[in-house]
Design a protein around this motif. Structure first.
Motif, PDB file in Angstrom:
ATOM      1  N   VAL A  59       7.960   3.027  -3.439  1.00  0.00           N
ATOM      2  CA  VAL A  59       8.148   4.472  -3.430  1.00  0.00           C
ATOM      3  C   VAL A  59       7.337   5.090  -2.302  1.00  0.00           C
ATOM      4  O   VAL A  59       6.272   4.585  -1.928  1.00  0.00           O
ATOM      5  CB  VAL A  59       7.726   5.087  -4.784  1.00  0.00           C
ATOM      6  CG1 VAL A  59       6.226   4.995  -5.013  1.00  0.00           C
ATOM      7  CG2 VAL A  59       8.191   6.534  -4.893  1.00  0.00           C
ATOM      8  N   ASN A  60       7.855   6.152  -1.731  1.00  0.00           N
ATOM      9  CA  ASN A  60       7.090   6.977  -0.788  1.00  0.00           C
ATOM     10  C   ASN A  60       6.429   8.073  -1.621  1.00  0.00           C
ATOM     11  O   ASN A  60       7.077   9.070  -1.952  1.00  0.00           O
ATOM     12  CB  ASN A  60       8.000   7.581   0.269  1.00  0.00           C
ATOM     13  CG  ASN A  60       7.235   8.411   1.290  1.00  0.00           C
ATOM     14  OD1 ASN A  60       6.259   9.079   0.957  1.00  0.00           O
ATOM     15  ND2 ASN A  60       7.681   8.376   2.535  1.00  0.00           N
ATOM     16  N   PRO A  61       5.162   7.913  -1.994  1.00  0.00           N
ATOM     17  CA  PRO A  61       4.556   8.846  -2.953  1.00  0.00           C
ATOM     18  C   PRO A  61       4.453  10.272  -2.437  1.00  0.00           C
ATOM     19  O   PRO A  61       4.516  11.215  -3.229  1.00  0.00           O
ATOM     20  CB  PRO A  61       3.176   8.238  -3.221  1.00  0.00           C
ATOM     21  CG  PRO A  61       2.920   7.330  -2.088  1.00  0.00           C
ATOM     22  CD  PRO A  61       4.240   6.825  -1.619  1.00  0.00           C
ATOM     23  N   ASP A  62       4.302  10.441  -1.139  1.00  0.00           N
ATOM     24  CA  ASP A  62       4.182  11.803  -0.609  1.00  0.00           C
ATOM     25  C   ASP A  62       5.513  12.547  -0.662  1.00  0.00           C
ATOM     26  O   ASP A  62       5.572  13.721  -1.055  1.00  0.00           O
ATOM     27  CB  ASP A  62       3.642  11.757   0.822  1.00  0.00           C
ATOM     28  CG  ASP A  62       2.230  11.196   0.896  1.00  0.00           C
ATOM     29  OD1 ASP A  62       1.428  11.520  -0.001  1.00  0.00           O
ATOM     30  OD2 ASP A  62       1.934  10.436   1.823  1.00  0.00           O
ATOM     31  N   SER A  63       6.597  11.879  -0.265  1.00  0.00           N
ATOM     32  CA  SER A  63       7.917  12.509  -0.356  1.00  0.00           C
ATOM     33  C   SER A  63       8.286  12.770  -1.812  1.00  0.00           C
ATOM     34  O   SER A  63       8.846  13.819  -2.153  1.00  0.00           O
ATOM     35  CB  SER A  63       8.970  11.608   0.292  1.00  0.00           C
ATOM     36  OG  SER A  63       8.719  11.450   1.668  1.00  0.00           O
ATOM     37  N   GLY A  84       4.692  10.751 -12.740  1.00  0.00           N
ATOM     38  CA  GLY A  84       4.313   9.405 -13.150  1.00  0.00           C
ATOM     39  C   GLY A  84       4.772   8.349 -12.175  1.00  0.00           C
ATOM     40  O   GLY A  84       5.446   8.631 -11.180  1.00  0.00           O
ATOM     41  N   VAL A  85       4.417   7.120 -12.473  1.00  0.00           N
ATOM     42  CA  VAL A  85       4.835   5.979 -11.659  1.00  0.00           C
ATOM     43  C   VAL A  85       4.939   4.760 -12.564  1.00  0.00           C
ATOM     44  O   VAL A  85       4.223   4.657 -13.574  1.00  0.00           O
ATOM     45  CB  VAL A  85       3.851   5.719 -10.496  1.00  0.00           C
ATOM     46  CG1 VAL A  85       2.501   5.224 -11.013  1.00  0.00           C
ATOM     47  CG2 VAL A  85       4.433   4.764  -9.465  1.00  0.00           C
ATOM     48  N   GLU A  86       5.847   3.868 -12.225  1.00  0.00           N
ATOM     49  CA  GLU A  86       5.976   2.594 -12.931  1.00  0.00           C
ATOM     50  C   GLU A  86       5.517   1.491 -11.987  1.00  0.00           C
ATOM     51  O   GLU A  86       6.196   1.188 -10.996  1.00  0.00           O
ATOM     52  CB  GLU A  86       7.426   2.352 -13.372  1.00  0.00           C
ATOM     53  CG  GLU A  86       7.589   1.066 -14.169  1.00  0.00           C
ATOM     54  CD  GLU A  86       9.008   0.828 -14.648  1.00  0.00           C
ATOM     55  OE1 GLU A  86       9.192  -0.059 -15.500  1.00  0.00           O
ATOM     56  OE2 GLU A  86       9.937   1.516 -14.172  1.00  0.00           O
ATOM     57  N   ALA A 103      -5.094   6.302  -5.342  1.00  0.00           N
ATOM     58  CA  ALA A 103      -4.820   7.127  -4.154  1.00  0.00           C
ATOM     59  C   ALA A 103      -4.023   8.383  -4.470  1.00  0.00           C
ATOM     60  O   ALA A 103      -3.921   9.279  -3.621  1.00  0.00           O
ATOM     61  CB  ALA A 103      -4.093   6.292  -3.105  1.00  0.00           C
ATOM     62  N   HIS A 104      -3.466   8.468  -5.659  1.00  0.00           N
ATOM     63  CA  HIS A 104      -2.624   9.607  -6.017  1.00  0.00           C
ATOM     64  C   HIS A 104      -2.935  10.040  -7.448  1.00  0.00           C
ATOM     65  O   HIS A 104      -3.250   9.223  -8.298  1.00  0.00           O
ATOM     66  CB  HIS A 104      -1.153   9.226  -5.884  1.00  0.00           C
ATOM     67  CG  HIS A 104      -0.797   8.706  -4.533  1.00  0.00           C
ATOM     68  ND1 HIS A 104      -0.907   7.367  -4.212  1.00  0.00           N
ATOM     69  CD2 HIS A 104      -0.396   9.338  -3.413  1.00  0.00           C
ATOM     70  CE1 HIS A 104      -0.564   7.207  -2.950  1.00  0.00           C
ATOM     71  NE2 HIS A 104      -0.250   8.370  -2.441  1.00  0.00           N
ATOM     72  N   GLU A 105      -2.843  11.323  -7.683  1.00  0.00           N
ATOM     73  CA  GLU A 105      -3.221  11.873  -8.982  1.00  0.00           C
ATOM     74  C   GLU A 105      -2.024  11.875  -9.937  1.00  0.00           C
ATOM     75  O   GLU A 105      -1.460  12.916 -10.270  1.00  0.00           O
ATOM     76  CB  GLU A 105      -3.795  13.274  -8.813  1.00  0.00           C
ATOM     77  CG  GLU A 105      -5.115  13.281  -8.042  1.00  0.00           C
ATOM     78  CD  GLU A 105      -5.728  14.661  -7.938  1.00  0.00           C
ATOM     79  OE1 GLU A 105      -5.118  15.635  -8.434  1.00  0.00           O
ATOM     80  OE2 GLU A 105      -6.818  14.770  -7.345  1.00  0.00           O
TER      81      GLU A 105
END
Length: 272
Positions: A59-63, A84-86, A103-105
């Motif tokens: 995944v591109n977390p910023d996009s 969320g994230v898997e 790195a991400h909240e």
């Protein structure tokens, strides 16, 4: 609807979905959900093939976050959207997954086993040259190894995911057959304060029960487990909150009176 939070959803930010996030949100609102948690895939080192080019499950977390925040603001008066994230686990990826999680909240992290010793049980090659029982046992043993090496997550997703794709799927499959290893998994999760997920994707894929099966849910409860989220694993709008009536019945039959949601990695409980 007794369960109004779908905590396992994928949009086009996951490599196996082409549905824009906004379409998922609009369907969730139409369905009557109060909470939707997007859990886009992050599976480092997913094997490259003609079907899954490099980066398919990165995944591109910023996009992802940019689009998520737009949707959350636009529909704030209609539904609560959760970031969320898997995370796909393998023991050798623990440091990489830990760095990614920090790195991400994220509000919520599902730990999942899509790969077992580098192979995805989704494909027939995982089962070749051995019995279905041997393949399933290797999968469950890999989960226990993951739990020993990584802990920055909230719930473990679809614990018996492997039975969706075995040669006979869940025909002949029982908790008792793998009780020795499954109990160790459940005990470790409870000891570490982690929950599990009731994933209705198994029912959507033609299984007799959800993932995990009712016997595992009941055993988790017997051992003292309380934290349980419910997710449809929807990659398309029409699958959102699918089989949630059945999920509520399963949980109450196993002794659960509450299901869980997460925000900012903190758990809340809601009466079924």
């Amino acid at each position: 609807m007794p369960i109004t939070a779908d905590y396992h959803l994928h949009s086009s930010f996951s490599g196996d979905s082409d549905t824009p996030m906004v379409e998922m949100v609009l369907q969730g609102i139409k369905t009557g959900l109060k909470w939707m948690c997007f859990t886009e895939h992050q599976d480092f080192d997913y094997p490259v093939s003609t079907e899954t080019p490099a980066g398919t499950f990165d995944v591109n977390p910023d996009s992802y976050l940019y689009e998520f925040l737009k949707c959350r603001e636009k529909y704030a008066d209609k539904i609560t959207l959760v970031f969320g994230v898997e995370l796909g686990l393998q023991p050798y990826l623990s440091k990489k997954n830990a760095a990614f999680a920090k790195a991400h909240e994220y509000d919520f992290i599902i730990a999942s086993s899509h790969l077992c010793n580098g192979k995805d049980p989704y494909y027939p090659a995982f089962y070749e040259g051995r019995t279905q029982e041997e393949a399933y046992r290797e999968y469950f043993e890999s989960i226990l190894e993951n739990l020993k090496s990584f802990s920055n997550f909230d719930v473990y997703g679809h614990l018996d995911y492997v039975v969706r794709y075995g040669p006979q799927k869940d025909d002949g499959y029982t908790y008792e057959q793998y009780r020795d290893i499954l109990d160790k998994i459940l005990e470790k999760l409870i000891q570490d304060g982690k929950g599990i997920e009731l994933n209705t994707g198994g029912l959507a894929n033609g299984l007799r029960e959800a993932n995990p099966c009712t016997a595992i849910l009941r055993r988790y409860k017997e051992l003292g487990g309380e934290i349980i989220t419910v997710g449809s694993d929807a990659h398309k709008p029409e699958r959102i909150a699918a089989y949630f009536e059945q999920a509520a019945a399963m949980l109450t039959d196993c002794g659960f009176r509450y299901y869980s949601t997460f925000e900012r990695r903190n758990v809340s409980f809601h009466k079924i």
